[in-house]
Design a protein around this motif. Structure first.
Motif, PDB file in Angstrom:
ATOM      1  N   ILE A  58      47.283  32.447  45.747  1.00  0.00           N
ATOM      2  CA  ILE A  58      48.310  33.136  46.540  1.00  0.00           C
ATOM      3  C   ILE A  58      49.594  32.314  46.581  1.00  0.00           C
ATOM      4  O   ILE A  58      50.709  32.865  46.564  1.00  0.00           O
ATOM      5  N   ARG A  59      49.466  30.999  46.606  1.00  0.00           N
ATOM      6  CA  ARG A  59      50.663  30.146  46.570  1.00  0.00           C
ATOM      7  C   ARG A  59      51.438  30.386  45.270  1.00  0.00           C
ATOM      8  O   ARG A  59      52.674  30.474  45.274  1.00  0.00           O
ATOM      9  N   LEU A  60      50.717  30.498  44.152  1.00  0.00           N
ATOM     10  CA  LEU A  60      51.367  30.792  42.877  1.00  0.00           C
ATOM     11  C   LEU A  60      52.050  32.160  42.934  1.00  0.00           C
ATOM     12  O   LEU A  60      53.191  32.319  42.468  1.00  0.00           O
ATOM     13  N   ALA A  61      51.346  33.147  43.496  1.00  0.00           N
ATOM     14  CA  ALA A  61      51.924  34.487  43.607  1.00  0.00           C
ATOM     15  C   ALA A  61      53.212  34.450  44.429  1.00  0.00           C
ATOM     16  O   ALA A  61      54.207  35.096  44.071  1.00  0.00           O
ATOM     17  N   GLU A  62      53.197  33.705  45.524  1.00  0.00           N
ATOM     18  CA  GLU A  62      54.398  33.576  46.352  1.00  0.00           C
ATOM     19  C   GLU A  62      55.539  32.942  45.571  1.00  0.00           C
ATOM     20  O   GLU A  62      56.688  33.395  45.637  1.00  0.00           O
ATOM     21  N   ASP A  63      55.223  31.889  44.823  1.00  0.00           N
ATOM     22  CA  ASP A  63      56.247  31.207  44.027  1.00  0.00           C
ATOM     23  C   ASP A  63      56.846  32.143  42.970  1.00  0.00           C
ATOM     24  O   ASP A  63      58.027  32.028  42.625  1.00  0.00           O
ATOM     25  N   LEU A  78      55.952  42.526  39.231  1.00  0.00           N
ATOM     26  CA  LEU A  78      55.793  41.927  40.562  1.00  0.00           C
ATOM     27  C   LEU A  78      54.582  42.464  41.327  1.00  0.00           C
ATOM     28  O   LEU A  78      54.575  42.472  42.557  1.00  0.00           O
ATOM     29  N   MET A  79      53.553  42.898  40.585  1.00  0.00           N
ATOM     30  CA  MET A  79      52.314  43.357  41.204  1.00  0.00           C
ATOM     31  C   MET A  79      51.141  43.051  40.267  1.00  0.00           C
ATOM     32  O   MET A  79      51.243  43.256  39.046  1.00  0.00           O
ATOM     33  N   VAL A  80      50.058  42.533  40.858  1.00  0.00           N
ATOM     34  CA  VAL A  80      48.797  42.318  40.131  1.00  0.00           C
ATOM     35  C   VAL A  80      47.684  42.930  40.968  1.00  0.00           C
ATOM     36  O   VAL A  80      47.619  42.721  42.186  1.00  0.00           O
ATOM     37  N   THR A  81      46.804  43.687  40.338  1.00  0.00           N
ATOM     38  CA  THR A  81      45.653  44.271  41.020  1.00  0.00           C
ATOM     39  C   THR A  81      44.380  43.625  40.475  1.00  0.00           C
ATOM     40  O   THR A  81      44.219  43.486  39.254  1.00  0.00           O
ATOM     41  N   THR A  82      43.476  43.259  41.397  1.00  0.00           N
ATOM     42  CA  THR A  82      42.331  42.442  40.992  1.00  0.00           C
ATOM     43  C   THR A  82      41.236  42.489  42.050  1.00  0.00           C
ATOM     44  O   THR A  82      41.293  43.287  42.997  1.00  0.00           O
ATOM     45  N   PHE A  83      40.202  41.651  41.879  1.00  0.00           N
ATOM     46  CA  PHE A  83      39.129  41.467  42.850  1.00  0.00           C
ATOM     47  C   PHE A  83      39.204  40.074  43.465  1.00  0.00           C
ATOM     48  O   PHE A  83      39.611  39.121  42.798  1.00  0.00           O
ATOM     49  N   ILE A  84      38.753  39.953  44.711  1.00  0.00           N
ATOM     50  CA  ILE A  84      38.550  38.631  45.314  1.00  0.00           C
ATOM     51  C   ILE A  84      37.390  37.922  44.628  1.00  0.00           C
ATOM     52  O   ILE A  84      37.430  36.722  44.374  1.00  0.00           O
ATOM     53  N   GLU A  91      45.839  33.617  36.834  1.00  0.00           N
ATOM     54  CA  GLU A  91      47.128  32.937  37.016  1.00  0.00           C
ATOM     55  C   GLU A  91      48.107  33.317  35.905  1.00  0.00           C
ATOM     56  O   GLU A  91      49.307  33.505  36.159  1.00  0.00           O
ATOM     57  N   LYS A  92      47.604  33.459  34.683  1.00  0.00           N
ATOM     58  CA  LYS A  92      48.469  33.900  33.581  1.00  0.00           C
ATOM     59  C   LYS A  92      48.971  35.325  33.808  1.00  0.00           C
ATOM     60  O   LYS A  92      50.121  35.653  33.484  1.00  0.00           O
TER      61      LYS A  92
END
Length: 312
Positions: free
Chosen positions: A140-145, A111-117, A99-100
């Motif tokens: 994902i809600r945080l990413a949208e915000d 405006l892009m983060v790459t990661t694992f599920i 989240e950070k």
């Protein structure tokens, strides 16, 4: 398309040294590692080129100005933990840091983060999908915000004995991606596509490009060599490193001309980041840098990797 590299291979470099290397050698972008500070045992884990825990306005301005001066974009902030880990404290820490990273990507204008599920290896696929939905909806809600896109890499993470056989990443196949995107339908939720992982799983790595064209947010360029004699000897149920080896692009089994052709078919105009995991080129700073430059030279025959006009 913008050609860059994954910074984790330059683990001992500072942020400035990573950007300097990219600038000096004509790269357009860098996927920048943002792990928490500390020693982690997993390969490439713990690399920190931007400490999101200490990202103040002054740091943000300095990072953006340095990239502007060197004409190198940050394609993504990268952090690859296991947010669905069986150890719930580990999972909680992973989510909190992720989240950070999302918030930092927004503040830096990347405006892009790459990661694992992530994945809980002790649970079934259906149980993991339910857990994914529970854990990832608020992420994902945080990413949208924040207006940040999340690109999920498709590496199964089941290479070592402690990862085998369940793996530590759910998002390994088109069938799973389809179900993930059905459950969480968001324009901020997509893929960081790496064809090499489909190769060693014996899957078509071109067809998904067309089906998931709107979900291809970021692309990794890494090759895989399948040792057919070892596969015949061990079978597909063996730990994958028993029969395959990560290689530089052009030294493995991915047909890069066909792969890049497919990306042009769908008019992909995002980042292509070289991910160097070929152990034949490890051991010294010089050999690691050589691996990046050899990879750039090979891939550049298929894609223009020069500088774009800097406008940010």
């Amino acid at each position: 398309m913008k050609l860059g590299f994954v910074s984790a291979i330059l683990a001992d470099y500072t942020f400035e040294e990573v950007i300097d290397f990219a600038s000096e050698h004509g790269f357009s972008c860098v996927e920048l590692a943002c792990w928490p500070k500390g020693n982690l045992s997993r390969r490439y884990a713990g690399v920190t080129h931007i400490d999101v825990d200490k990202l103040e306005e002054q740091n943000i301005n300095a990072v953006r100005e340095y990239c502007r001066e060197k004409k190198v974009r940050l394609s993504s902030l990268a952090y690859y933990p296991n947010p669905l880990a069986e150890n719930r404290e580990e999972a909680k820490i992973a989510v909190a840091h992720l989240e950070k990273v999302i918030e930092a990507s927004a503040r830096l204008g990347i405006l892009m983060v790459t990661t694992f599920i992530g994945r809980n290896p002790s649970k079934s696929l259906s149980e993991n999908l339910a857990l994914f939905e529970e854990v990832w909806r608020p992420i994902i809600r945080l990413a949208e915000d924040c207006g940040v896109k999340i690109g999920i890499e498709n590496c199964p993470m089941l290479f070592t004995e402690d990862e085998w056989p369940g793996g530590q990443n759910l998002a390994v196949s088109p069938a799973v991606w389809r179900e993930m995107f059905r459950r969480i339908d968001s324009p901020c939720f997509g893929l960081n596509y790496d064809p090499s992982h489909l190769v060693w799983q014996q899957m078509d790595y071109l067809k998904p490009i067309y089906e998931f064209r709107d979900k291809l947010f970021h692309v990794h360029i890494k090759d895989i060599k399948i040792w057919k004699d070892r596969l015949d000897d061990n079978g597909i149920l063996a730990a994958p490193l028993s029969y395959m080896t990560p290689k530089l692009p052009g030294l493995g089994d991915v047909e890069w001309g066909r792969f890049l052709s497919a990306l042009t078919d769908i008019r992909y105009d995002g980042s292509l980041c070289l991910e160097i995991e070929d152990k034949s080129f490890e051991g010294s700073k010089e050999s690691i840098e050589e691996a990046i430059l050899l990879s750039k030279r090979y891939i550049s025959q298929f894609v223009y990797g020069g500088r774009e006009e800097w406008s940010r």
